[in-house]
Design an enzyme around this catalytic site. Structure first.
Site, PDB file in Angstrom:
ATOM      1  N   GLU A   1      12.698   1.150   7.090  1.00 29.77           N
ATOM      2  CA  GLU A   1      11.711   0.290   6.615  1.00 29.77           C
ATOM      3  C   GLU A   1      11.800   0.071   5.136  1.00 29.77           C
ATOM      4  OE1 GLU A   1       6.860   0.974   5.983  1.00 29.77           O
ATOM      5  OE2 GLU A   1       8.194   2.588   6.229  1.00 29.77           O
TER       6      GLU A   1
ATOM      7  N   ASP B   1       1.014  -1.271   0.136  1.00 34.77           N
ATOM      8  CA  ASP B   1       0.015  -0.024   0.001  1.00 34.77           C
ATOM      9  C   ASP B   1       1.018   1.373   0.116  1.00 34.77           C
ATOM     10  OD1 ASP B   1       0.772  -1.053   2.580  1.00 34.77           O
ATOM     11  OD2 ASP B   1      -0.701   0.014   3.616  1.00 34.77           O
TER      12      ASP B   1
END
Length: 540
Positions: free
Chosen positions: A501, A317
């Site tokens: 991340e 996403d």
């Protein structure tokens, strides 16, 4: 795109969002999950806080813990909001315990080295077990955090809960670090969630109870079985079977050429899967982002929100992978696509269940699961393999066309052993000439500003590509990818003291960007994959 053909418990739809949720639909969803979400608990107040941008990140409020019962808080809000000088932020701070700052609160010691840092992070990112029911806690049911019976690892940053597919890649590192008890704890937690809710939610939050994520539970069990033997499959067999039923819900009642929930039945009767979310509301943790984005889409709001949520269920996403080719976020069509990665994972789950049945001496049932896996493999390879470009791509079941968008989801058939040696060789060439960048593999070939597109690279996809290439004896390319990714991680750590991340693999000197929130550090799956690669390649 080319047209293709192959040879030879009810869930609840939510209403289109209004200023406040429609009570009947919202209550029905709460009944399905047996846990109300923040928007269901605080109608009106929720929308005021989120749309008023009381907090920069919409996730802050849904992670907050109420200090009184919702009825008490709502009564106070309805009374006080009419008073002169009312300040919504002050009201929230008086009635809720806000989550701690998302940053990892510790000082990195770069001089101590990367491995010492990784070992420290397992403690920093660890969270304790919580009892499923605490009779002395009258407010437990009103907090969004779902309790887990064993300790667990969070990704870091704004992500204060366990995440499903993240955890598998975190577990790879935990296993290399010899923390097998924690690997077992994480697996037990996911089995608990399956037994409690019928599936593994996106994360252990009430607002995630309408969707799952890429189903890596079978891979987790297989990871444990490598150390403890196939007898372990019997311990988790019931949970594996229940997760499989979740993904296959409604398959036996589908007419050819239709879909329901997470299953798609092709015109020839073959059943494959898609990503899905049971809600048609904006995501609570990204409420303003979804409401704003819906205004730029030609889709009805309910359809748009469902597609956005389904993309969140995929873990990607967001990405051009889900868009109409050449279109933007407003064209998102996640539920129309049969994803390569998801069906590879379900192929592996079917194989794991077959092995569990063999271990239990149930050979007929084992043959049945093996047959299901074989049918899935045959269908997926026929639909997703593009011989012209040498890549595995998603398939649009509505248009009966293969997507023209190439992404790193195409490496899953290598990682899970579905591809032929010839296909693997062609895909390796494609990887080298199109996806290989100075810092590793780029996620897609499109630069859209979405975080799961170029120029970003992500640890789980690097690992699966490397593992798949090694599986098919494409070692030189696998080694090159691994070294580039490790070197990028190492360089950023030396400069910042952080593991992140995601990374910009096109320009390793530039921080990664895109997406709905700032770059997060921590970071669970980056740590796990990095340690796995350091051990594989005997690097320091």
């Amino acid at each position: 795109m080319t047209a293709l053909s192959l040879p030879g418990r009810a869930q609840v739809e939510l209403a289109v969002p209004t200023a406040t949720p429609k009570p009947v639909a919202e209550q029905a969803l709460a009944a399905v999950t047996n846990r109300a979400s923040p928007r269901q608990l605080f109608p009106g107040l929720f929308e005021a806080v989120q749309t008023g941008r009381v907090f920069a990140d919409n996730k802050t409020f849904v992670d907050a813990a109420p200090r009184q019962r919702p009825t008490t808080i709502l009564a106070a809000w309805n009374r006080e909001k009419k008073l002169p000088g009312f300040q919504l932020k002050a009201f929230v701070e008086a009635h809720f315990d806000l989550p701690a700052d998302g940053g990892v609160v510790f000082q990195s010691n770069v001089q101590a080295g990367l491995r010492r840092h990784l070992d420290t992070l397992w403690t920093v990112l660890a969270r304790p077990a919580a009892p499923a029911v605490d009779p002395n806690d009258s407010l437990a049911e009103y907090r969004s955090l779902l309790p887990l019976p064993k300790p667990y690892i969070v990704p870091g940053g704004r992500f204060r809960e366990v995440y499903y597919w993240d955890s598998y890649f975190t577990m790879l590192g935990l296993a290399e670090a010899g923390r097998n008890e924690l690997v077992q704890d994480l697996t037990d937690n996911f089995a608990f969630l399956i037994n409690r809710y019928g599936f593994v939610p996106n994360g252990n939050r009430s607002y995630y109870l309408t969707r799952s994520q890429p189903p890596f539970f079978g891979s987790m069990v297989a990871l444990l079985a490598k150390d403890q033997g196939n007898g372990l499959l019997l311990r988790y067999r019931a949970a594996l079977e229940r997760e499989y039923r979740y993904w296959m819900l409604g398959a036996d009642k589908l007419a050819p050429g239709t879909a329901a929930h997470r299953v798609v039945k092709l015109p020839d009767g073959t059943v494959l899967n898609r990503y899905w979310d049971e809600s048609t509301q904006p995501r609570e943790e990204s409420y303003v982002e979804d409401v704003t984005a819906a205004k730029g889409s030609k889709q009805p709001p309910a359809q748009f929100y469902r597609n956005m949520r389904a993309a969140a269920a995929s873990g990607w996403d967001f990405s051009s992978r889900w868009f109409v080719p050449g279109g933007g976020l407003g064209t998102i069509q996640t539920t129309d696509l049969v994803p390569v990665d998801l069906n590879c994972l379900l192929y592996q789950l079917e194989q794991t269940l077959a092995e569990a049945c063999r271990t239990a001496g149930q050979t007929a049932l084992a043959r049945d699961y093996t047959a299901k896996a074989t049918r899935r493999k045959t269908a997926l390879l026929a639909l997703s393999w593009d011989p012209k470009v040498g890549w595995f791509q998603d398939y649009n079941w509505r248009t009966r066309q293969r997507s023209s968008i190439r992404t790193l989801a195409g490496v899953f058939p290598l990682a899970f052993g579905l591809a032929t040696p010839a296909q693997a060789k062609r895909l390796a060439t494609n990887l080298q000439y199109n996806f290989m960048k100075p810092g590793g593999l780029v996620t897609t070939l499109s630069k859209t500003g979405q975080q799961w597109d170029s120029p970003n690279g992500w640890a789980p996809l690097q690992y699966l590509a490397i593992e798949g290439l090694r599986r098919y004896e494409q070692r030189p390319l696998a080694d090159t990818i691994a070294r580039r990714w490790v070197n990028l991680n190492r360089r950023v750590f030396a400069q910042t003291g952080k593991l992140l991340e995601k990374y910009d693999v096109v320009n390793p000197n530039r921080p990664a960007g895109g997406g709905e929130y700032p770059l997060q550090d921590g970071f669970g799956w980056t740590n796990g994959v990095l340690l796995k690669l350091l051990e594989w390649y005997k690097l320091e």
